[in-house]
Design an enzyme around this catalytic site. Structure first.
Site, PDB file in Angstrom:
ATOM      1  N   ASP A 175      -6.960   3.462  -3.452  1.00  0.00           N
ATOM      2  CA  ASP A 175      -7.575   3.500  -2.151  1.00  0.00           C
ATOM      3  C   ASP A 175      -7.831   4.940  -1.787  1.00  0.00           C
ATOM      4  O   ASP A 175      -6.844   5.707  -1.882  1.00  0.00           O
ATOM      5  CB  ASP A 175      -6.919   2.653  -1.098  1.00  0.00           C
ATOM      6  CG  ASP A 175      -7.815   2.675   0.166  1.00  0.00           C
ATOM      7  OD1 ASP A 175      -8.863   3.219   0.357  1.00  0.00           O
ATOM      8  OD2 ASP A 175      -7.165   2.150   1.139  1.00  0.00           O
ATOM      9  N   GLY A 192      -4.503  -4.013   6.003  1.00  0.00           N
ATOM     10  CA  GLY A 192      -3.324  -3.611   7.020  1.00  0.00           C
ATOM     11  C   GLY A 192      -3.539  -2.533   7.678  1.00  0.00           C
ATOM     12  O   GLY A 192      -4.216  -1.541   7.226  1.00  0.00           O
ATOM     13  N   LYS A 204      -2.785   5.294  -2.734  1.00  0.00           N
ATOM     14  CA  LYS A 204      -3.554   5.844  -2.277  1.00  0.00           C
ATOM     15  C   LYS A 204      -3.665   7.166  -3.150  1.00  0.00           C
ATOM     16  O   LYS A 204      -3.107   7.638  -3.576  1.00  0.00           O
ATOM     17  CB  LYS A 204      -2.947   6.438  -0.927  1.00  0.00           C
ATOM     18  CG  LYS A 204      -2.630   5.336   0.162  1.00  0.00           C
ATOM     19  CD  LYS A 204      -4.038   4.764   0.806  1.00  0.00           C
ATOM     20  CE  LYS A 204      -3.769   3.950   1.877  1.00  0.00           C
ATOM     21  NZ  LYS A 204      -5.075   3.509   2.450  1.00  0.00           N
ATOM     22  N   SER A 243       0.905  -1.165  -0.005  1.00  0.00           N
ATOM     23  CA  SER A 243       0.006  -0.158  -0.097  1.00  0.00           C
ATOM     24  C   SER A 243       0.793   1.040  -0.006  1.00  0.00           C
ATOM     25  O   SER A 243       1.572   1.557   1.084  1.00  0.00           O
ATOM     26  CB  SER A 243      -1.044  -0.058   1.264  1.00  0.00           C
ATOM     27  OG  SER A 243      -1.556   1.017   1.285  1.00  0.00           O
ATOM     28  N   LYS A 255     -10.280  -6.403   7.847  1.00  0.00           N
ATOM     29  CA  LYS A 255      -9.430  -6.057   8.928  1.00  0.00           C
ATOM     30  C   LYS A 255      -9.935  -6.493  10.128  1.00  0.00           C
ATOM     31  O   LYS A 255     -11.004  -6.235  10.580  1.00  0.00           O
ATOM     32  CB  LYS A 255      -9.087  -4.557   9.017  1.00  0.00           C
ATOM     33  CG  LYS A 255      -8.359  -4.036   7.644  1.00  0.00           C
ATOM     34  CD  LYS A 255      -8.147  -2.401   7.732  1.00  0.00           C
ATOM     35  CE  LYS A 255      -7.427  -2.019   6.520  1.00  0.00           C
ATOM     36  NZ  LYS A 255      -7.496  -0.466   6.576  1.00  0.00           N
ATOM     37  N   LYS A 281      -1.218  -1.160  -4.286  1.00  0.00           N
ATOM     38  CA  LYS A 281      -2.549  -0.464  -3.864  1.00  0.00           C
ATOM     39  C   LYS A 281      -2.021   1.228  -3.793  1.00  0.00           C
ATOM     40  O   LYS A 281      -0.818   1.602  -3.293  1.00  0.00           O
ATOM     41  CB  LYS A 281      -3.060  -0.782  -2.529  1.00  0.00           C
ATOM     42  CG  LYS A 281      -4.081   0.236  -1.890  1.00  0.00           C
ATOM     43  CD  LYS A 281      -4.749  -0.506  -0.839  1.00  0.00           C
ATOM     44  CE  LYS A 281      -4.664   0.082   0.552  1.00  0.00           C
ATOM     45  NZ  LYS A 281      -5.525  -0.583   1.310  1.00  0.00           N
ATOM     46  N   GLU A 333     -10.902   1.080  -3.700  1.00  0.00           N
ATOM     47  CA  GLU A 333     -11.371   0.815  -2.213  1.00  0.00           C
ATOM     48  C   GLU A 333     -11.877   2.019  -1.741  1.00  0.00           C
ATOM     49  O   GLU A 333     -11.378   3.241  -1.615  1.00  0.00           O
ATOM     50  CB  GLU A 333     -10.022   0.395  -1.656  1.00  0.00           C
ATOM     51  CG  GLU A 333     -10.153  -0.043  -0.003  1.00  0.00           C
ATOM     52  CD  GLU A 333      -8.889  -0.607   0.651  1.00  0.00           C
ATOM     53  OE1 GLU A 333      -8.069  -0.897  -0.206  1.00  0.00           O
ATOM     54  OE2 GLU A 333      -8.802  -0.604   1.749  1.00  0.00           O
ATOM     55  N   ASP A 376     -13.817  -1.110   2.789  1.00  0.00           N
ATOM     56  CA  ASP A 376     -12.979  -1.142   3.729  1.00  0.00           C
ATOM     57  C   ASP A 376     -13.748  -0.548   5.151  1.00  0.00           C
ATOM     58  O   ASP A 376     -14.360  -1.520   5.791  1.00  0.00           O
ATOM     59  CB  ASP A 376     -11.586  -0.382   3.454  1.00  0.00           C
ATOM     60  CG  ASP A 376     -10.626  -0.464   4.776  1.00  0.00           C
ATOM     61  OD1 ASP A 376     -10.972  -0.787   5.781  1.00  0.00           O
ATOM     62  OD2 ASP A 376      -9.473  -0.006   4.832  1.00  0.00           O
TER      63      ASP A 376
END
Ligand code: OSB
Ligand code: MG
Length: 372
Positions: free
Chosen positions: A191, A293, A165, A137, A265, A163, A216, A241
């Site tokens: 995400d 995570g 951001k 990520s 998670k 991933k 996400e 998420d």
């Protein structure tokens, strides 16, 4: 099992590089660790995944410290349990929210039971994999060019999914640059951590053109309804998420069509029992899941690796190796990755790693002893 003492510790661990998401930045993790002591003499470590600020969920390390001390531990300490599956219901009764605080104790009880049964945690909870496909990520970078280099290096290191951001203004141009530089086959996802609203539909439709594995949590942290409206307009699967805080929410997602993938998670949903229930529900509805995570230390990572060994965790998880985060982790061996895979420790009972109590002592800033 009967736990008659819980030690809380707060440690400070500096990240190798700041991690920036749409809702905030973290440079140094403040991590709450727990040590649970059974009356038989067995003990185990667990980790609370709450962050420093309430920018992911409403919990923080400081709220979790109080809630574990005043409400969670008193329900558990000194009581006998035949199986850790009994904990979740007990912790939900007349006790709203605070999932990360609850999970820290609930998951510790699962690891304690596995340890006492002489089984690796992954096998004790029904995990079948021997290794976990691993993603990375990447936080928001200073420029599209800097992002391209990070993604390139990550793919070269073997990560099976990258991933990225995003937030408005750090999105279409940035993902486009990565796709142009690294080609159609790169396994990419984005995400947003709630950075968009339905008013941003044009940007979100533009992202739809990049062949991402998923987007996400684009919309609000607790939204299910608007994500359903958005999913109708996108080919790219939405992965939820923040919004999935319980089995009920996963059921709502499937009923309304708010997403097609779930990031699990265990801390966010209150522990392993609800995580397994969400996993099983998603499996029955052909919804793939993967393990998210929360920048965990090697202790929390052990719990992530174990849950990710369940059969419907079919997509690479955010279970990067220790060296992606820290100059030095608090477990040995540290978590490593080989060809983008992290091995599930199956050669010993419990968490499968040694916890370095001396190193922990050297970075501990507060402790508390909880007894019945
Ligand atoms: O949204 O998945 C997220 C970290 C902190 C808070 C929220 C998230 C994340 C990550 C980090 O993406 C994943 C990791 O632990 O490597
Ligand atoms: Mg996320």
């Amino acid at each position: 099992m009967r736990v008659d003492r819980i030690t809380l510790r707060e440690i400070r661990l500096e990240l190798k590089e700041p991690f920036r998401i749409s809702s905030g930045v973290v440079r140094e993790r403040r991590i709450m660790l727990l040590e649970l002591f059974d009356s038989s003499g067995a003990s185990v470590w667990s980790e609370c995944v709450a962050g420093e600020a309430p920018n992911y969920s409403s919990e923080t390390i400081d709220t979790a410290w109080i809630v574990v001390t005043q409400f969670v531990a008193p329900r558990v300490l000194g009581k006998s349990f035949a199986h850790p599956g009994e904990l979740h219901e007990l912790l939900e009764r007349d006790f709203r929210g605070h999932n990360m605080a609850k999970a820290a104790v609930e998951m510790g009880m699962w690891a304690l039971a596995a340890t006492m049964a002489g089984e690796p945690l992954a096998r004790f909870i029904g995990g079948t994999r021997t290794e976990i496909a691993t993603g990375i990520s990447l936080g928001i970078q200073a420029s599209p060019a800097a992002l391209v280099e990070k993604v390139r290096a990550s793919l070269e290191a073997g990560y099976r999914k990258v991933k990225i951001k995003i937030e408005p203004g750090h999105d279409v141009e940035w993902i486009g640059a990565v796709r142009a530089a690294l080609g159609a086959d790169a396994h990419l996802m984005a995400d947003a951590n709630n950075a968009y609203t339905l008013d941003d539909i044009d940007r979100l439709v533009a992202l739809d053109g990049f062949g991402l594995m998923m987007i996400e949590q684009p919309l609000a942290h607790d939204d299910i309804v608007r994500h359903a409206e958005l999913q109708k307009k996108l080919r790219t699967p939405i992965c939820l998420d923040e919004s999935i805080t319980s089995l009920d929410k996963a059921q709502d997602m499937v009923t309304l069509g708010s997403g097609r993938i779930v990031n699990i998670k265990a801390g966010r949903v209150g522990g392993y029992t609800p995580s397994i229930a969400i996993h099983d529900f998603c499996q029955a509805h052909s919804v793939p899941v993967w393990c998210g995570g929360m920048l965990e230390s090697g202790v929390g990572r052990a719990y992530n690796v174990a849950i990710a060994s369940l059969p419907n965790f079919t997509l690479p998880g955010d279970v990067s190796p220790s060296a992606r985060y820290w100059a030095r982790d608090i477990v040995s061996p540290e978590w490593t990755m080989d060809r983008g895979m992290v091995r599930v420790p199956l050669d010993r009972p419990g968490l499968g790693v040694d916890v370095d109590a001396e190193r922990i002592a050297s970075i501990t800033v507060r402790t508390a002893e909880l007894r019945p």
